[in-house]
Design a protein around this motif. Structure first.
Motif, PDB file in Angstrom:
ATOM      1  N   PRO A 120       0.832  -1.210   0.000  1.00  0.00           N
ATOM      2  CA  PRO A 120       0.000   0.000   0.000  1.00  0.00           C
ATOM      3  C   PRO A 120       0.866   1.261   0.000  1.00  0.00           C
ATOM      4  CG  PRO A 120       0.005  -1.042   2.168  1.00  0.00           C
ATOM      5  CD  PRO A 120       0.675  -1.998   1.234  1.00  0.00           C
ATOM      6  N   PHE A 121       0.564   2.177  -0.900  1.00  0.00           N
ATOM      7  CA  PHE A 121       1.352   3.402  -1.033  1.00  0.00           C
ATOM      8  C   PHE A 121       0.582   4.566  -0.423  1.00  0.00           C
ATOM      9  CE2 PHE A 121       2.258   7.293  -3.480  1.00  0.00           C
ATOM     10  CZ  PHE A 121       3.600   7.438  -3.156  1.00  0.00           C
ATOM     11  N   ASN A 122       1.257   5.307   0.424  1.00  0.00           N
ATOM     12  CA  ASN A 122       0.647   6.462   1.071  1.00  0.00           C
ATOM     13  C   ASN A 122       1.301   7.723   0.505  1.00  0.00           C
ATOM     14  OD1 ASN A 122      -0.416   8.422   2.736  1.00  0.00           O
ATOM     15  ND2 ASN A 122      -0.160   7.234   4.617  1.00  0.00           N
ATOM     16  N   PRO A 123       0.564   8.541  -0.241  1.00  0.00           N
ATOM     17  CA  PRO A 123       1.154   9.754  -0.835  1.00  0.00           C
ATOM     18  C   PRO A 123       1.777  10.687   0.198  1.00  0.00           C
ATOM     19  CG  PRO A 123      -1.025   9.318  -1.753  1.00  0.00           C
ATOM     20  CD  PRO A 123      -0.850   8.380  -0.603  1.00  0.00           C
ATOM     21  N   ALA A 124       1.294  10.614   1.441  1.00  0.00           N
ATOM     22  CA  ALA A 124       1.828  11.495   2.484  1.00  0.00           C
ATOM     23  C   ALA A 124       3.305  11.218   2.752  1.00  0.00           C
ATOM     24  CB  ALA A 124       1.020  11.340   3.769  1.00  0.00           C
ATOM     25  N   GLN A 125       3.747   9.993   2.480  1.00  0.00           N
ATOM     26  CA  GLN A 125       5.154   9.652   2.691  1.00  0.00           C
ATOM     27  C   GLN A 125       6.058  10.484   1.786  1.00  0.00           C
ATOM     28  OE1 GLN A 125       4.792   5.490   1.896  1.00  0.00           O
ATOM     29  NE2 GLN A 125       4.608   4.924   4.055  1.00  0.00           N
ATOM     30  N   ILE A 126       5.616  10.750   0.570  1.00  0.00           N
ATOM     31  CA  ILE A 126       6.385  11.583  -0.350  1.00  0.00           C
ATOM     32  C   ILE A 126       6.155  13.058  -0.078  1.00  0.00           C
ATOM     33  CG2 ILE A 126       6.763  12.155  -2.778  1.00  0.00           C
ATOM     34  CD1 ILE A 126       7.795   9.411  -1.979  1.00  0.00           C
ATOM     35  N   LEU A 127       4.917  13.407   0.212  1.00  0.00           N
ATOM     36  CA  LEU A 127       4.577  14.809   0.441  1.00  0.00           C
ATOM     37  C   LEU A 127       5.287  15.368   1.669  1.00  0.00           C
ATOM     38  CD1 LEU A 127       2.866  17.175  -0.546  1.00  0.00           C
ATOM     39  CD2 LEU A 127       0.986  16.322   0.891  1.00  0.00           C
ATOM     40  N   ALA A 128       5.641  14.506   2.606  1.00  0.00           N
ATOM     41  CA  ALA A 128       6.309  14.965   3.827  1.00  0.00           C
ATOM     42  C   ALA A 128       7.630  15.664   3.529  1.00  0.00           C
ATOM     43  CB  ALA A 128       6.538  13.793   4.781  1.00  0.00           C
ATOM     44  N   ILE A 129       8.311  15.264   2.457  1.00  0.00           N
ATOM     45  CA  ILE A 129       9.617  15.856   2.134  1.00  0.00           C
ATOM     46  C   ILE A 129       9.482  17.331   1.743  1.00  0.00           C
ATOM     47  CG2 ILE A 129      11.694  15.653   0.731  1.00  0.00           C
ATOM     48  CD1 ILE A 129      11.257  13.320   2.616  1.00  0.00           C
ATOM     49  N   PRO A 130       8.677  17.682   0.724  1.00  0.00           N
ATOM     50  CA  PRO A 130       8.551  19.112   0.396  1.00  0.00           C
ATOM     51  C   PRO A 130       7.915  19.935   1.512  1.00  0.00           C
ATOM     52  CG  PRO A 130       6.987  17.808  -0.879  1.00  0.00           C
ATOM     53  CD  PRO A 130       7.925  16.836  -0.234  1.00  0.00           C
ATOM     54  N   VAL A 131       6.998  19.325   2.272  1.00  0.00           N
ATOM     55  CA  VAL A 131       6.398  20.051   3.400  1.00  0.00           C
ATOM     56  C   VAL A 131       7.467  20.386   4.433  1.00  0.00           C
ATOM     57  CG1 VAL A 131       4.846  19.814   5.377  1.00  0.00           C
ATOM     58  CG2 VAL A 131       4.068  19.173   3.094  1.00  0.00           C
ATOM     59  N   PHE A 132       8.364  19.442   4.692  1.00  0.00           N
ATOM     60  CA  PHE A 132       9.464  19.698   5.623  1.00  0.00           C
ATOM     61  C   PHE A 132      10.329  20.851   5.126  1.00  0.00           C
ATOM     62  CE2 PHE A 132      13.746  19.057   7.222  1.00  0.00           C
ATOM     63  CZ  PHE A 132      13.544  18.773   8.564  1.00  0.00           C
ATOM     64  N   MET A 133      10.634  20.842   3.850  1.00  0.00           N
ATOM     65  CA  MET A 133      11.475  21.903   3.281  1.00  0.00           C
ATOM     66  C   MET A 133      10.793  23.270   3.375  1.00  0.00           C
ATOM     67  SD  MET A 133      12.790  19.795  -0.082  1.00  0.00           S
ATOM     68  CE  MET A 133      13.696  21.177  -0.759  1.00  0.00           C
ATOM     69  N   VAL A 134       9.503  23.310   3.057  1.00  0.00           N
ATOM     70  CA  VAL A 134       8.763  24.576   3.139  1.00  0.00           C
ATOM     71  C   VAL A 134       8.691  25.056   4.587  1.00  0.00           C
ATOM     72  CG1 VAL A 134       6.482  25.624   2.841  1.00  0.00           C
ATOM     73  CG2 VAL A 134       7.416  24.160   1.055  1.00  0.00           C
ATOM     74  N   ALA A 135       8.502  24.125   5.514  1.00  0.00           N
ATOM     75  CA  ALA A 135       8.429  24.494   6.929  1.00  0.00           C
ATOM     76  C   ALA A 135       9.750  25.070   7.420  1.00  0.00           C
ATOM     77  CB  ALA A 135       8.032  23.279   7.767  1.00  0.00           C
ATOM     78  N   VAL A 136      10.869  24.456   7.025  1.00  0.00           N
ATOM     79  CA  VAL A 136      12.184  24.986   7.412  1.00  0.00           C
ATOM     80  C   VAL A 136      12.373  26.398   6.854  1.00  0.00           C
ATOM     81  CG1 VAL A 136      14.676  24.715   7.084  1.00  0.00           C
ATOM     82  CG2 VAL A 136      13.279  22.732   7.686  1.00  0.00           C
ATOM     83  N   ALA A 137      11.989  26.594   5.587  1.00  0.00           N
ATOM     84  CA  ALA A 137      12.098  27.917   4.972  1.00  0.00           C
ATOM     85  C   ALA A 137      11.224  28.937   5.707  1.00  0.00           C
ATOM     86  CB  ALA A 137      11.704  27.846   3.499  1.00  0.00           C
ATOM     87  N   THR A 138      10.045  28.509   6.126  1.00  0.00           N
ATOM     88  CA  THR A 138       9.143  29.401   6.857  1.00  0.00           C
ATOM     89  C   THR A 138       9.735  29.794   8.203  1.00  0.00           C
ATOM     90  OG1 THR A 138       7.220  28.383   5.786  1.00  0.00           O
ATOM     91  CG2 THR A 138       6.813  29.667   7.788  1.00  0.00           C
TER      92      THR A 138
END
Length: 243
Positions: free
Chosen positions: A74-92
């Motif tokens: 089973p593939f969970n898209p959130a596993q991939i989405l977590a990477i760019p979200v982490f990057m955006v959060a660090v930038a914020t």
């Protein structure tokens, strides 16, 4: 009189950095161990209740996603989405730090407050929506992203406000440093690493703190369910009070 006033002002300006350095040293000694416990709790609680997604070891999600893709799991898209979200959060967080015009202990307190608010948001959202009932659902995905943002804030906090502190979430590096330091201490030959007993001690504290956070949360999830998020929230509030 004007000369005396200038001298007093100069003395205050000289004393402020010294006081700031002292407080920063205290934070560096006291805060990381507590943050490592928080990181362990957030990572374990997210993994158990939000679809086996790492919220602190974000890059681990790439391994899980790749394994699912290759073996047809089973593939969970959130596993991939977590990477760019982490990057955006660090930038914020960087933008917040830049706009606040703070540094050192003052900046650390501000970012600790941001982390507390994010973790509190995860707790409230989880209590209201019960994402653990559907770990692959939209509510779980939203909770994951908020938790990832909270951990991104913790990573950025240490880099921006307490740069001398050891990482509180990436335990692989801490474990490597601990083993190498122990080998140097036990060896009769010349040391390959700079001798730093204090850093070795702090590495052990962080490893034990992260493990403690994982164990406590693993035990609490079966009893408290989504309310387990209250544990890292409480410790995050405690971190703000550290002086």
């Amino acid at each position: 009189m004007s000369t005396l006033a200038r001298s007093s002002a100069a003395l205050r300006n000289w004393a402020a950095p010294a006081d700031e350095t002292t407080e920063l040293s205290r934070l560096e000694a006291r805060l990381p161990a507590l943050l490592s416990v928080i990181a362990g709790m957030v990572d374990l609680t997210g993994f158990f209740t939000l679809g086996h997604i790492f919220t602190a070891h974000v890059t681990g999600n790439l391994v899980v996603a790749a394994a699912a893709a290759v073996h047809g799991g089973p593939f969970n898209p959130a596993q991939i989405l977590a990477i760019p979200v982490f990057m955006v959060a660090v930038a914020t967080v960087w933008l917040i730090a830049q706009a606040s015009n703070r540094r050192g202990p003052s900046l650390a307190r501000l970012l600790l407050l941001v982390q507390f608010l994010l973790l509190a948001a995860v707790l409230i959202f989880s209590i209201v929506t019960r994402p653990s009932a559907d770990p692959q659902g939209l509510a779980a995905g939203i909770a994951v992203m908020i938790a990832v943002a909270a951990m991104a804030c913790q990573y950025a906090l240490l880099r921006l406000a307490i740069p001398g502190a050891i990482s509180t979430a990436v335990m692989t590096g801490n474990l490597t440093n601990t083993v190498l330091s122990l080998m140097d201490l036990l060896s009769k030959h010349r040391a390959l690493l700079p001798v730093d007993a204090g850093r070795l001690r702090r590495s052990w504290h962080l490893l034990l703190g992260f493990l403690l956070g994982c164990v406590v949360s693993a035990s609490a999830v079966s009893v408290l369910g989504d309310w387990t998020w209250s544990l890292p929230v409480a410790l995050s509030a405690l971190a703000i009070a550290i002086r």
